[in-house]
Design a protein around this motif. Sequence first.
Motif, PDB file in Angstrom:
ATOM      1  N   GLN A  37       0.854  -1.187   0.000  1.00  0.00           N
ATOM      2  CA  GLN A  37       0.000   0.000   0.000  1.00  0.00           C
ATOM      3  C   GLN A  37       0.888   1.235   0.000  1.00  0.00           C
ATOM      4  O   GLN A  37       1.804   1.339   0.799  1.00  0.00           O
ATOM      5  N   THR A  38       0.619   2.199  -0.875  1.00  0.00           N
ATOM      6  CA  THR A  38       1.495   3.364  -1.029  1.00  0.00           C
ATOM      7  C   THR A  38       0.962   4.624  -0.372  1.00  0.00           C
ATOM      8  O   THR A  38       1.541   5.686  -0.527  1.00  0.00           O
ATOM      9  N   TRP A  39      -0.110   4.543   0.362  1.00  0.00           N
ATOM     10  CA  TRP A  39      -0.674   5.710   1.046  1.00  0.00           C
ATOM     11  C   TRP A  39      -0.870   5.361   2.520  1.00  0.00           C
ATOM     12  O   TRP A  39      -0.920   4.197   2.899  1.00  0.00           O
ATOM     13  N   GLU A  40      -0.979   6.402   3.329  1.00  0.00           N
ATOM     14  CA  GLU A  40      -1.271   6.197   4.743  1.00  0.00           C
ATOM     15  C   GLU A  40      -2.776   6.058   4.913  1.00  0.00           C
ATOM     16  O   GLU A  40      -3.551   6.624   4.168  1.00  0.00           O
ATOM     17  N   ASN A  64       4.139   9.652  -4.337  1.00  0.00           N
ATOM     18  CA  ASN A  64       3.527  10.907  -3.895  1.00  0.00           C
ATOM     19  C   ASN A  64       4.203  11.466  -2.644  1.00  0.00           C
ATOM     20  O   ASN A  64       3.552  11.953  -1.721  1.00  0.00           O
ATOM     21  N   ARG A  66       5.618   9.929  -0.247  1.00  0.00           N
ATOM     22  CA  ARG A  66       5.637   9.013   0.911  1.00  0.00           C
ATOM     23  C   ARG A  66       6.710   7.955   0.690  1.00  0.00           C
ATOM     24  O   ARG A  66       6.658   7.178  -0.261  1.00  0.00           O
ATOM     25  N   ASN A  87      -0.219   9.940  -9.691  1.00  0.00           N
ATOM     26  CA  ASN A  87       0.701   9.364  -8.709  1.00  0.00           C
ATOM     27  C   ASN A  87       2.125   9.571  -9.202  1.00  0.00           C
ATOM     28  O   ASN A  87       2.487   9.093 -10.279  1.00  0.00           O
TER      29      ASN A  87
END
Length: 197
Positions: A37-40, A64, A66, A87
């Motif tokens: 997963q690339t987002w919080e 992005n 992160r 992205n």
Amino acid sequence: MSIYHVLVFFKKVRFSAMALVAMVLLAGCSSTMSNVQTWEGDAVDSSQAAVLESPGEIRVQQVNGRKLGNFLMDDLALNYELLPGENQVVFTYKTIWAKSGVVRNGESKVHVVETAPQAVMINAQAGDTYRFSFEPPANKSDAEAFANNFTADVVDGSGNVVATASADSMSTLGELKSLWGQANEEERRAFLRWAFE
């Protein structure tokens, strides 16, 4: 039958058993490994995210802004979940080539060829799968030339090019943003003190 034959038999059985256990563990790990997963925040249903397939030669460093975690092995092929929309993916391309000849004590047994950080902007669509597409080098000298003039496409499931990364794709501002995203709090404070002196 001599003791030698008995020892050889047990060595083969022990090696085979260890190899079997290792293969079962690796198969179990690879089958249970999920996408990164690339987002919080909370995970989303797979139909609401896109997937970027990354081969072992490409290490995605951040999405992005992160920073993504390091993995035990550098050359793992991984899948990264992307939220729909724009992205920015920052990555490096890295290959390892065996050294020929004698290697002295403490000297690495391999040549590492790696690009500077590259950036590509992917306009991801929910449910779509993307992958990096490039012509892999055949030897170390080709790899060094490739790394110096790096170019790779990102293609969708139909093979259509949706983005291109090249050696000059990351502007100075983009590189600064990338470095800022990788810096810890202490490094950021030190930079700000330096910048505003």
